[in-house]
Design a protein around this motif. Structure first.
Motif, short mmCIF file in Angstrom:
data_model
loop_
_atom_site.label_atom_id
_atom_site.label_comp_id
_atom_site.label_asym_id
_atom_site.label_seq_id
_atom_site.Cartn_x
_atom_site.Cartn_y
_atom_site.Cartn_z
N LEU A 73 0.83 -1.20 0.00
CA LEU A 73 0.00 0.00 0.00
C LEU A 73 0.87 1.26 0.00
CD1 LEU A 73 -2.74 1.46 0.26
CD2 LEU A 73 -2.48 1.24 2.74
N ALA A 74 1.94 1.25 0.79
CA ALA A 74 2.84 2.41 0.85
C ALA A 74 3.46 2.68 -0.52
CB ALA A 74 3.92 2.18 1.90
N PHE A 75 3.91 1.65 -1.22
CA PHE A 75 4.48 1.84 -2.55
C PHE A 75 3.47 2.49 -3.50
CE2 PHE A 75 7.88 -1.45 -1.80
CZ PHE A 75 8.93 -0.58 -2.00
N ILE A 76 2.23 2.02 -3.46
CA ILE A 76 1.20 2.56 -4.35
C ILE A 76 0.96 4.04 -4.04
CG2 ILE A 76 -1.27 2.47 -4.92
CD1 ILE A 76 -1.04 -0.61 -4.45
N VAL A 77 0.81 4.37 -2.77
CA VAL A 77 0.54 5.75 -2.36
C VAL A 77 1.72 6.66 -2.71
CG1 VAL A 77 0.19 7.25 -0.34
CG2 VAL A 77 -1.10 5.13 -0.57
N ILE A 78 2.94 6.22 -2.44
CA ILE A 78 4.12 7.04 -2.69
C ILE A 78 4.35 7.24 -4.19
CG2 ILE A 78 6.64 7.07 -2.48
CD1 ILE A 78 6.16 5.77 0.35
N LEU A 79 4.20 6.19 -4.97
CA LEU A 79 4.34 6.34 -6.42
C LEU A 79 3.28 7.27 -6.98
CD1 LEU A 79 5.21 2.68 -7.48
CD2 LEU A 79 6.72 4.68 -7.53
#
Length: 132
Positions: A73-79
């Motif tokens: 989830l963090a990768f999706i939000v940050i990207l």
């Protein structure tokens, strides 16, 4: 009941929001209430998701399924904060230039730079470590 999973992202959001307000106020040499929102230093979204990732890592370990889900989830939000929302900001700027006599102005400051995201991640990690 363990409320740390509820408190941590809220605390990261609060710390990040206050930091963003202070940074914007210092830069503009006034109380910058109108600059509260998307974009700017540091990234609230990055702080919130990274606080959860670090809290889960410290409490449950990096081999837990919750850590894997939170990291994804963090990768999706940050990207999204860096790429998609930056493009939306560029589109808003172009539309505002085309519609210069219009009475509606789109918000141009939407996405985040890599530095804004990095600072958000650091705030989130420190918050997660502090609460864990």
């Amino acid at each position: 009941m363990d409320y740390s999973y509820l408190i941590t992202p809220f605390l990261a959001w609060l710390i990040c929001g206050l930091t963003k307000f202070l940074v914007n106020s210092i830069k503009s040499k006034r109380l910058a209430f109108d600059l509260i929102g998307y974009g700017g230093m540091p990234s609230n979204h990055s702080a919130i998701v990274s606080s959860m990732v670090s809290l889960i890592a410290f409490k449950e370990g990096i081999d837990s399924s919750a850590f894997g889900v939170s990291l994804t989830l963090a990768f999706i939000v940050i990207l999204d904060a860096n790429s998609l929302r930056q493009q939306i900001g560029k589109h808003a700027k172009a539309i505002n230039e085309i519609n210069s006599n219009g009475n509606i102005k789109l918000r141009e400051r939407i996405g985040h730079t890599k530095l804004e995201i990095l600072v958000g991640i650091l705030i989130g990690m420190i918050t997660g470590l502090f609460i864990a």
